[in-house]
Scaffold this motif. Structure first.
Motif, PDB file in Angstrom:
ATOM      1  N   GLU A 176       0.774  -1.088  -0.118  1.00 56.13           N
ATOM      2  CA  GLU A 176      -0.020  -0.151  -0.088  1.00 56.13           C
ATOM      3  C   GLU A 176       0.975   1.178   0.263  1.00 56.13           C
ATOM      4  OE1 GLU A 176      -2.771  -0.296   3.256  1.00 56.13           O
ATOM      5  OE2 GLU A 176      -3.997  -1.354   2.275  1.00 56.13           O
ATOM      6  N   PRO A 177       0.177   2.390  -0.402  1.00 56.93           N
ATOM      7  CA  PRO A 177       1.161   3.755  -0.284  1.00 56.93           C
ATOM      8  C   PRO A 177       1.743   3.847   1.042  1.00 56.93           C
ATOM      9  CG  PRO A 177      -0.691   3.833  -1.483  1.00 56.93           C
ATOM     10  CD  PRO A 177      -1.067   2.604  -0.845  1.00 56.93           C
ATOM     11  N   ARG A 178       2.934   4.130   0.769  1.00 56.40           N
ATOM     12  CA  ARG A 178       3.722   4.498   2.183  1.00 56.40           C
ATOM     13  C   ARG A 178       3.851   5.802   2.409  1.00 56.40           C
ATOM     14  NH1 ARG A 178       9.026   1.428   2.542  1.00 56.40           N
ATOM     15  NH2 ARG A 178       7.847  -0.253   3.303  1.00 56.40           N
ATOM     16  N   THR A 179       3.218   6.565   3.105  1.00 58.47           N
ATOM     17  CA  THR A 179       2.817   8.199   3.221  1.00 58.47           C
ATOM     18  C   THR A 179       3.990   8.387   4.243  1.00 58.47           C
ATOM     19  OG1 THR A 179       0.565   7.809   2.745  1.00 58.47           O
ATOM     20  CG2 THR A 179       1.380   9.937   3.424  1.00 58.47           C
ATOM     21  N   SER A 180       4.400   9.570   4.079  1.00 58.85           N
ATOM     22  CA  SER A 180       5.706   9.939   4.963  1.00 58.85           C
ATOM     23  C   SER A 180       5.540  11.378   5.801  1.00 58.85           C
ATOM     24  CB  SER A 180       6.707  10.486   3.833  1.00 58.85           C
ATOM     25  OG  SER A 180       6.538  11.326   3.064  1.00 58.85           O
ATOM     26  N   TYR A 181       4.161  11.652   5.747  1.00 56.71           N
ATOM     27  CA  TYR A 181       3.617  12.812   6.197  1.00 56.71           C
ATOM     28  C   TYR A 181       2.044  12.809   6.861  1.00 56.71           C
ATOM     29  CZ  TYR A 181       1.546  14.167   1.737  1.00 56.71           C
ATOM     30  OH  TYR A 181       0.587  13.926   0.731  1.00 56.71           O
ATOM     31  N   ARG A 182       1.971  13.397   7.945  1.00 60.44           N
ATOM     32  CA  ARG A 182       0.484  13.382   8.666  1.00 60.44           C
ATOM     33  C   ARG A 182      -0.410  14.526   7.985  1.00 60.44           C
ATOM     34  NH1 ARG A 182       2.772  14.947  14.295  1.00 60.44           N
ATOM     35  NH2 ARG A 182       4.450  15.824  12.821  1.00 60.44           N
ATOM     36  N   LEU A 240       7.398  17.538   6.448  1.00 62.38           N
ATOM     37  CA  LEU A 240       8.197  17.522   4.985  1.00 62.38           C
ATOM     38  C   LEU A 240       9.288  18.469   5.305  1.00 62.38           C
ATOM     39  CD1 LEU A 240       5.021  17.508   2.711  1.00 62.38           C
ATOM     40  CD2 LEU A 240       6.810  15.577   3.257  1.00 62.38           C
ATOM     41  N   PRO A 241      10.321  18.312   6.021  1.00 65.66           N
ATOM     42  CA  PRO A 241      11.352  19.258   6.330  1.00 65.66           C
ATOM     43  C   PRO A 241      12.106  19.532   5.030  1.00 65.66           C
ATOM     44  CG  PRO A 241      12.073  17.057   7.088  1.00 65.66           C
ATOM     45  CD  PRO A 241      10.657  17.192   6.794  1.00 65.66           C
ATOM     46  N   GLY A 242      12.235  20.919   4.667  1.00 67.02           N
ATOM     47  CA  GLY A 242      13.076  21.221   3.434  1.00 67.02           C
ATOM     48  C   GLY A 242      12.415  21.296   2.194  1.00 67.02           C
ATOM     49  N   SER A 296       1.775  19.235   1.183  1.00 61.27           N
ATOM     50  CA  SER A 296       1.770  17.635   0.935  1.00 61.27           C
ATOM     51  C   SER A 296       3.082  17.370   0.080  1.00 61.27           C
ATOM     52  CB  SER A 296       0.579  17.353   0.004  1.00 61.27           C
ATOM     53  OG  SER A 296       0.649  17.536  -1.524  1.00 61.27           O
ATOM     54  N   HIS A 297       3.172  16.228  -0.186  1.00 62.58           N
ATOM     55  CA  HIS A 297       4.564  15.864  -1.060  1.00 62.58           C
ATOM     56  C   HIS A 297       4.661  16.501  -2.377  1.00 62.58           C
ATOM     57  CE1 HIS A 297       1.819  12.952  -2.288  1.00 62.58           C
ATOM     58  NE2 HIS A 297       2.327  12.358  -3.211  1.00 62.58           N
ATOM     59  N   THR A 298       3.303  16.922  -2.973  1.00 57.56           N
ATOM     60  CA  THR A 298       3.355  17.382  -4.229  1.00 57.56           C
ATOM     61  C   THR A 298       2.764  18.869  -4.526  1.00 57.56           C
ATOM     62  OG1 THR A 298       1.173  16.329  -4.640  1.00 57.56           O
ATOM     63  CG2 THR A 298       3.033  15.149  -5.408  1.00 57.56           C
ATOM     64  N   ILE A 299       1.979  19.282  -3.582  1.00 53.86           N
ATOM     65  CA  ILE A 299       1.326  20.411  -3.432  1.00 53.86           C
ATOM     66  C   ILE A 299       1.937  21.449  -2.281  1.00 53.86           C
ATOM     67  CG2 ILE A 299      -0.905  21.634  -3.026  1.00 53.86           C
ATOM     68  CD1 ILE A 299      -2.128  19.132  -4.293  1.00 53.86           C
ATOM     69  N   ALA A 300       2.431  22.737  -2.717  1.00 58.66           N
ATOM     70  CA  ALA A 300       2.599  23.851  -1.871  1.00 58.66           C
ATOM     71  C   ALA A 300       1.438  24.920  -1.822  1.00 58.66           C
ATOM     72  CB  ALA A 300       3.877  24.373  -2.199  1.00 58.66           C
ATOM     73  N   LEU A 349       0.938  25.994  -5.380  1.00 61.77           N
ATOM     74  CA  LEU A 349       1.714  25.740  -6.576  1.00 61.77           C
ATOM     75  C   LEU A 349       2.400  24.224  -6.544  1.00 61.77           C
ATOM     76  CD1 LEU A 349       2.352  28.998  -5.406  1.00 61.77           C
ATOM     77  CD2 LEU A 349       4.360  28.521  -7.344  1.00 61.77           C
ATOM     78  N   ASP A 350       2.643  23.652  -7.875  1.00 59.96           N
ATOM     79  CA  ASP A 350       3.088  22.200  -7.724  1.00 59.96           C
ATOM     80  C   ASP A 350       4.767  22.150  -7.728  1.00 59.96           C
ATOM     81  OD1 ASP A 350       4.011  23.231 -10.210  1.00 59.96           O
ATOM     82  OD2 ASP A 350       2.599  21.751 -11.554  1.00 59.96           O
ATOM     83  N   PHE A 351       5.387  23.188  -7.144  1.00 59.28           N
ATOM     84  CA  PHE A 351       6.746  22.986  -7.100  1.00 59.28           C
ATOM     85  C   PHE A 351       7.419  21.693  -6.207  1.00 59.28           C
ATOM     86  CE2 PHE A 351       6.454  26.025  -3.139  1.00 59.28           C
ATOM     87  CZ  PHE A 351       7.174  25.497  -2.284  1.00 59.28           C
ATOM     88  N   PRO A 352       6.789  21.229  -5.423  1.00 59.20           N
ATOM     89  CA  PRO A 352       7.323  19.986  -4.956  1.00 59.20           C
ATOM     90  C   PRO A 352       7.451  18.680  -5.707  1.00 59.20           C
ATOM     91  CG  PRO A 352       5.829  20.688  -3.227  1.00 59.20           C
ATOM     92  CD  PRO A 352       5.453  21.584  -4.601  1.00 59.20           C
ATOM     93  N   LEU A 353       6.585  18.651  -6.558  1.00 58.95           N
ATOM     94  CA  LEU A 353       6.600  17.783  -7.849  1.00 58.95           C
ATOM     95  C   LEU A 353       7.528  18.218  -8.791  1.00 58.95           C
ATOM     96  CD1 LEU A 353       5.261  15.217  -9.394  1.00 58.95           C
ATOM     97  CD2 LEU A 353       3.646  16.825 -10.213  1.00 58.95           C
ATOM     98  N   VAL A 354       7.518  19.487  -9.340  1.00 58.02           N
ATOM     99  CA  VAL A 354       8.711  20.033 -10.104  1.00 58.02           C
ATOM    100  C   VAL A 354      10.130  19.734  -9.631  1.00 58.02           C
ATOM    101  CG1 VAL A 354       9.630  22.042 -11.065  1.00 58.02           C
ATOM    102  CG2 VAL A 354       7.052  21.791 -11.109  1.00 58.02           C
ATOM    103  N   ASN A 355      10.288  19.918  -8.098  1.00 56.04           N
ATOM    104  CA  ASN A 355      11.503  19.871  -7.640  1.00 56.04           C
ATOM    105  C   ASN A 355      11.914  18.168  -7.835  1.00 56.04           C
ATOM    106  OD1 ASN A 355      11.875  22.412  -7.147  1.00 56.04           O
ATOM    107  ND2 ASN A 355      11.313  22.584  -5.235  1.00 56.04           N
TER     108      ASN A 355
END
Length: 358
Positions: free
Chosen positions: A33-39, A77-79, A84-88, A162-168
């Protein structure tokens, strides 16, 4: 085969050669299953806005700083400086009479006017001024020139996404500063007239890859209310997507936006998806239960629903309107969208705690 060879020796020699044994680590990179790294997390309007107002006295949106905005930073999600992991998301303040300089970047962006008195306040995208009445949605597609201007006597605060987490993650970030007026000016209704149901005969195709659009809240609110007596979604109440009128697709290629009406007393069923969602509360009070934790929200609050998190909504005594951004288009393009209903306990979770910001 080496004499006296062993699996331990093989692993040691593989490590020296910068190789990894699939048979040993497969459960780390192919999970059931998806392993989510944040709450899930919630940011309260009454906590955040005083900080933004203080920044209004200390920071100006000039070249270099570019914008006066504050990111919703998920502590897991430090740094990344993202919700979220894809959306800022962030709240941005443009004070009366200010202009934020022109630039463009690979990240696509949306603006949702959280607090605006309307008038001559707008985001100029590719030379087209898009007005920002309260709760309007304005698009800044990837690599489009944009600047912000507030010619009124009142401050404006809007929600950026913005989608910059995904872009990065894709290591594809680009940024370029520009000058005011570096695009030929367009009238404020340029896109609307070329993308509406009625267009002057003989006009060519829309000139940009992705339409530059303003979605008025007055139109969306009316559309939601027109559906008020329909069945709606068992998981989301009355929910409508902001559509790209050129192809009936998502709001932006990597993110799509929804507006949602939860009717007074509505209690939805729980489900989970492989997408992540950030929600802004337009009006009303209620609760969203995420993985058994109760998140109580009120106007101006922002909360994030991580990937594969069970969630359901409970509306208070009056109707509530929500605005949300999800990374579903990016997942859909890769064939990775999955959804699952919560089948136990009549489709509703057992509440095990209340979010307290820790």
């Amino acid at each position: 085969m080496l004499k006296n060879d062993s699996l331990d020796l093989l692993h040691e020699d593989m490590r020296a050669a910068n190789m990894a044994p699939t048979w040993k680590y497969i459960s780390d990179f192919v999970t059931k299953e998806p392993r989510t790294s944040y709450r899930p997390w919630l940011w309260r309007w009454n906590d955040v806005i005083p900080l933004l107002m203080r920044a209004g006295d200390l920071i100006t949106p000039e070249r270099g700083a570019e914008r006066r905005s504050m990111e919703h930073h998920n502590p897991d999600l430090p740094g990344s400086y993202s919700a979220s992991h894809t959306i800022a998301t962030a709240f941005q303040l443009v004070r009366a009479g200010e202009r934020a300089p022109a630039h463009r970047h690979m990240a696509g962006a949306i603006r949702f006017a959280a607090k605006s008195r309307g008038g001559a306040v707008y985001t100029r995208v590719e030379g087209e001024p898009l007005r920002m009445e309260e709760n309007d949605l304005v698009l800044t597609p990837s690599w489009t020139w944009h600047e912000h201007e507030n010619e009124t006597e009142h401050d404006i605060v809007w929600l950026d996404a913005l989608d910059f987490p995904l872009v990065n993650l894709m290591q594809a970030s680009l940024f370029e500063p520009g000058e005011a007026g570096n695009c030929p000016p367009r009238p404020g209704d340029f896109s609307e007239r070329r993308l509406g149901l009625f267009r002057p005969s003989g006009w060519g195709d829309y000139p940009d890859t992705h339409p530059v659009l303003r979605y008025p809240w007055s139109d969306m609110r009316a559309a939601l209310l027109a559906e008020r007596d329909s069945e709606g979604s068992p998981y989301d109440g009355i929910i409508l997507e902001y559509i790209n009128p050129t192809n009936s697709g998502p709001t932006l290629p990597t993110m799509t936006c929804h507006a949602q009406l939860l009717r007074a007393g509505e209690d939805t069923l729980a489900h989970r998806m492989t997408t992540s969602t950030v929600v802004y509360v337009i009006s009303g009070v209620g609760t969203t239960v995420i993985n058994g934790i109760q998140f109580d929200w009120s106007p101006g609050d922002v909360f994030v629903i991580p990937t594969w998190a069970w969630h359901e909504h409970r509306c208070g005594a009056e109707d509530a309107f929500l605005f949300s951004i999800t990374d579903r288009p990016a997942l859909a393009a890769l064939g990775m969208v999955r959804e699952q209903p919560f089948e136990a306990n009549g489709g509703r979770q057992t509440v095990t705690g209340t979010f307290d910001g820790t």
